[in-house]
Write a protein that holds these residues in place. Structure first.
Motif, mmCIF file in Angstrom:
data_model
loop_
_atom_site.group_PDB
_atom_site.id
_atom_site.type_symbol
_atom_site.label_atom_id
_atom_site.label_comp_id
_atom_site.label_asym_id
_atom_site.label_seq_id
_atom_site.Cartn_x
_atom_site.Cartn_y
_atom_site.Cartn_z
ATOM 1 N N ARG A 33 10.457 -7.631 -2.246
ATOM 2 C CA ARG A 33 9.448 -7.960 -1.230
ATOM 3 C C ARG A 33 8.383 -8.930 -1.746
ATOM 4 N NH1 ARG A 33 12.075 -7.321 2.827
ATOM 5 N NH2 ARG A 33 10.162 -7.952 3.878
ATOM 6 N N LYS A 72 -1.143 3.706 8.837
ATOM 7 C CA LYS A 72 -1.217 4.179 7.447
ATOM 8 C C LYS A 72 -2.293 3.409 6.675
ATOM 9 C CE LYS A 72 1.344 4.237 3.125
ATOM 10 N NZ LYS A 72 2.603 3.936 2.437
ATOM 11 N N SER A 121 2.129 -2.790 4.782
ATOM 12 C CA SER A 121 2.846 -1.527 5.006
ATOM 13 C C SER A 121 3.592 -1.717 6.317
ATOM 14 C CB SER A 121 1.847 -0.371 5.132
ATOM 15 O OG SER A 121 2.461 0.768 5.689
ATOM 16 N N HIS A 122 4.594 -0.889 6.576
ATOM 17 C CA HIS A 122 5.248 -0.947 7.889
ATOM 18 C C HIS A 122 4.317 -0.390 8.960
ATOM 19 C CE1 HIS A 122 8.745 -0.917 5.093
ATOM 20 N NE2 HIS A 122 9.213 -1.783 5.966
ATOM 21 N N SER A 166 0.829 -1.206 0.000
ATOM 22 C CA SER A 166 0.000 0.000 0.000
ATOM 23 C C SER A 166 0.863 1.255 0.000
ATOM 24 C CB SER A 166 -0.944 -0.033 1.207
ATOM 25 O OG SER A 166 -1.796 -1.145 1.104
ATOM 26 N N GLY A 167 1.797 1.296 -0.949
ATOM 27 C CA GLY A 167 2.677 2.465 -1.088
ATOM 28 C C GLY A 167 2.159 3.391 -2.169
ATOM 29 N N LEU A 168 3.090 3.946 -2.961
ATOM 30 C CA LEU A 168 2.707 4.932 -3.975
ATOM 31 C C LEU A 168 1.692 4.368 -4.960
ATOM 32 C CD1 LEU A 168 6.205 6.511 -4.702
ATOM 33 C CD2 LEU A 168 4.268 7.587 -3.537
ATOM 34 N N MET A 169 1.944 3.174 -5.465
ATOM 35 C CA MET A 169 1.014 2.581 -6.437
ATOM 36 C C MET A 169 -0.197 1.968 -5.739
ATOM 37 S SD MET A 169 2.145 3.165 -9.456
ATOM 38 C CE MET A 169 1.475 2.047 -10.668
ATOM 39 N N SER A 197 4.367 -4.660 -10.266
ATOM 40 C CA SER A 197 5.725 -4.708 -9.712
ATOM 41 C C SER A 197 6.756 -4.993 -10.799
ATOM 42 C CB SER A 197 5.805 -5.785 -8.623
ATOM 43 O OG SER A 197 5.022 -5.396 -7.514
ATOM 44 N N LEU A 198 7.737 -4.144 -10.870
ATOM 45 C CA LEU A 198 8.807 -4.298 -11.855
ATOM 46 C C LEU A 198 9.994 -5.002 -11.202
ATOM 47 C CD1 LEU A 198 8.594 -0.684 -13.307
ATOM 48 C CD2 LEU A 198 8.084 -2.792 -14.573
ATOM 49 N N VAL A 242 4.519 -4.184 -4.767
ATOM 50 C CA VAL A 242 5.668 -4.090 -3.853
ATOM 51 C C VAL A 242 6.955 -4.078 -4.663
ATOM 52 C CG1 VAL A 242 4.521 -5.253 -1.914
ATOM 53 C CG2 VAL A 242 5.809 -6.617 -3.584
ATOM 54 N N SER A 269 2.907 6.755 -10.637
ATOM 55 C CA SER A 269 1.832 6.899 -9.649
ATOM 56 C C SER A 269 1.310 8.343 -9.582
ATOM 57 C CB SER A 269 2.320 6.456 -8.268
ATOM 58 O OG SER A 269 3.276 7.362 -7.772
HETATM 59 N N1 LIG Z 1 5.852 4.412 -8.028
HETATM 60 C C1 LIG Z 1 5.597 4.343 -9.310
HETATM 61 O O1 LIG Z 1 5.320 5.378 -9.952
HETATM 62 C C2 LIG Z 1 5.636 3.018 -10.027
HETATM 63 C C3 LIG Z 1 5.261 2.986 -11.371
HETATM 64 C C4 LIG Z 1 5.223 1.770 -12.042
HETATM 65 C C5 LIG Z 1 5.563 0.601 -11.374
HETATM 66 N N2 LIG Z 1 5.971 0.661 -10.054
HETATM 67 C C6 LIG Z 1 6.316 -0.614 -9.400
HETATM 68 O O2 LIG Z 1 5.302 -0.853 -8.454
HETATM 69 C C7 LIG Z 1 5.845 -1.508 -7.307
HETATM 70 C C8 LIG Z 1 5.495 -0.692 -6.070
HETATM 71 O O3 LIG Z 1 6.090 0.573 -6.208
HETATM 72 P P1 LIG Z 1 5.754 1.763 -5.204
HETATM 73 O O4 LIG Z 1 6.405 2.960 -5.747
HETATM 74 O O5 LIG Z 1 4.304 1.760 -4.893
HETATM 75 O O6 LIG Z 1 6.561 1.280 -3.915
HETATM 76 P P2 LIG Z 1 6.407 1.788 -2.430
HETATM 77 O O7 LIG Z 1 5.790 3.147 -2.407
HETATM 78 O O8 LIG Z 1 7.719 1.573 -1.773
HETATM 79 O O9 LIG Z 1 5.313 0.758 -1.823
HETATM 80 C C9 LIG Z 1 5.665 -0.510 -1.387
HETATM 81 C C10 LIG Z 1 4.747 -0.909 -0.262
HETATM 82 O O10 LIG Z 1 5.284 -2.103 0.362
HETATM 83 C C11 LIG Z 1 5.404 -1.887 1.765
HETATM 84 N N3 LIG Z 1 6.543 -2.614 2.321
HETATM 85 C C12 LIG Z 1 7.819 -2.640 1.874
HETATM 86 N N4 LIG Z 1 8.567 -3.417 2.673
HETATM 87 C C13 LIG Z 1 7.737 -3.892 3.638
HETATM 88 C C14 LIG Z 1 7.919 -4.728 4.768
HETATM 89 N N5 LIG Z 1 9.121 -5.250 5.075
HETATM 90 N N6 LIG Z 1 6.860 -4.986 5.548
HETATM 91 C C15 LIG Z 1 5.635 -4.464 5.267
HETATM 92 N N7 LIG Z 1 5.399 -3.649 4.216
HETATM 93 C C16 LIG Z 1 6.439 -3.365 3.420
HETATM 94 C C17 LIG Z 1 5.634 -0.400 1.889
HETATM 95 O O11 LIG Z 1 5.362 -0.023 3.231
HETATM 96 P P3 LIG Z 1 5.220 1.514 3.705
HETATM 97 O O12 LIG Z 1 3.776 1.866 3.448
HETATM 98 O O13 LIG Z 1 5.553 1.464 5.144
HETATM 99 O O14 LIG Z 1 6.179 2.314 2.877
HETATM 100 C C18 LIG Z 1 4.661 0.146 0.858
HETATM 101 O O15 LIG Z 1 3.344 0.178 1.379
HETATM 102 C C19 LIG Z 1 7.348 -1.619 -7.545
HETATM 103 O O16 LIG Z 1 7.646 -2.908 -8.002
HETATM 104 C C20 LIG Z 1 7.618 -0.594 -8.631
HETATM 105 O O17 LIG Z 1 8.707 -1.004 -9.461
HETATM 106 C C21 LIG Z 1 6.001 1.832 -9.381
#
Ligand SMILES: NC(=O)c1ccc[n+]([C@@H]2O[C@H](COP(=O)([O-])OP(=O)(O)OC[C@H]3O[C@@H](n4cnc5c(N)ncnc54)[C@H](OP(=O)(O)O)[C@@H]3O)[C@@H](O)[C@H]2O)c1
Length: 216
Positions: A71, A36, A31-32, A8-11, A91-92, A67, A131
């Motif tokens: 992860r 949140k 999420s950690h 539940s991060g950016l995407m 996820s990439l 994720v 995102s």
């Molecule tokens: N961001 C973009 O624009 C975008 C675009 C296209 C594709 N992607 C792909 O989409 C995927 C997600 O990207 P994102 O940007 O959304 O990543 P992100 O913001 O880092 O979100 C990842 C989620 O996983 C949670 N997480 C990570 N480690 C954890 C752990 N040990 N225990 C519990 N929760 C944990 C994070 O927790 P927290 O909530 O505490 O941070 C967060 O909610 C990636 O594979 C990325 O390559 C991203």
């Protein structure tokens, strides 16, 4: 649909909010911070709640996997049995520094994911959009020119679910073919990110390639 958000991060945070606002029953997980997840569910509106990955997966019609590549194993382990579930993955397969794909050319993250969970139905979608643009696309979905969004996967029924979610998010779904096409989509996602974050025109350019022409 009942949709579990794994990551539940950016995407995941934004897409989960959008899916809930489009009328789906959403569970935010992974999420950690439990607070949140609760805040995301509260802000998303009525048909959303927070839970563990297992709770998000239990009754889900579709799971969004969002994720970091490092992860994926952990969140899948926590989700439990995902046999028969539709897994929409954005996820990439990035390295720890987020600079390079660690799987490319002869395979893709989506194909390797499908090998990890052979009884689930993996669809690759949303990886080619930053995102930052998701809310503005969703909010202008009533307008005439919807941006296209490619997806690929094997099972017809799973692709139908993904196409519905893409459409609900305000994009025009474009079926790019079988899951192996993800090996071409994932490098495209890196080009999109390069244009969005390193280029001059910002994230919106990433799904509006025609804007490149305006530079002459
Ligand atoms: N961001 C973009 O624009 C975008 C675009 C296209 C594709 N992607 C792909 O989409 C995927 C997600 O990207 P994102 O940007 O959304 O990543 P992100 O913001 O880092 O979100 C990842 C989620 O996983 C949670 N997480 C990570 N480690 C954890 C752990 N040990 N225990 C519990 N929760 C944990 C994070 O927790 P927290 O909530 O505490 O941070 C967060 O909610 C990636 O594979 C990325 O390559 C991203």
């Amino acid at each position: 649909m009942r949709i579990g958000i794994l990551g539940s991060g950016l995407m995941g945070g934004k897409l989960g909010t959008i899916f809930a606002r489009a009328g789906h029953d959403v569970v935010f997980s992974y999420s950690h911070s439990k607070a949140k997840l609760e805040r995301l569910a509260r802000d998303a509106g009525a048909p959303a709640r927070s839970g563990t990955p297992a709770e998000a997966a239990r009754d889900a019609d579709a799971l969004l996997l969002a994720v970091h590549w490092s992860r994926v194993d952990d969140v899948l382990k926590k989700a439990g049995d995902v046999s028969g579930k539709v897994i929409v993955s954005c996820s990439l397969p990035m390295n720890a520094e987020d600079t390079d794909l660690v799987i490319a050319h002869t395979s893709s993250g989506a194909e390797e994911l499908a090998k990890k969970i052979p009884k689930a139905q993996v669809v690759s979608a949303f990886s080619t959009v930053p995102s930052e643009v998701l809310f503005s696309v969703f909010e202008s979905a009533g307008g005439s020119a919807r941006p296209s969004l490619v997806y690929c996967g094997k099972a017809k029924s799973a692709k139908k679910v993904a196409a519905q979610l893409i459409s609900d998010a305000g994009f025009e779904p474009v079926d790019a073919g079988p899951l192996r096409v993800a090996r071409y989509m994932e490098p495209l996602a890196l080009l999109v990110a390069q244009l969005a974050y390193e280029g001059e025109r910002g994230p919106a350019l990433a799904y509006r390639f025609e804007w490149l022409d305006e530079r002459g």
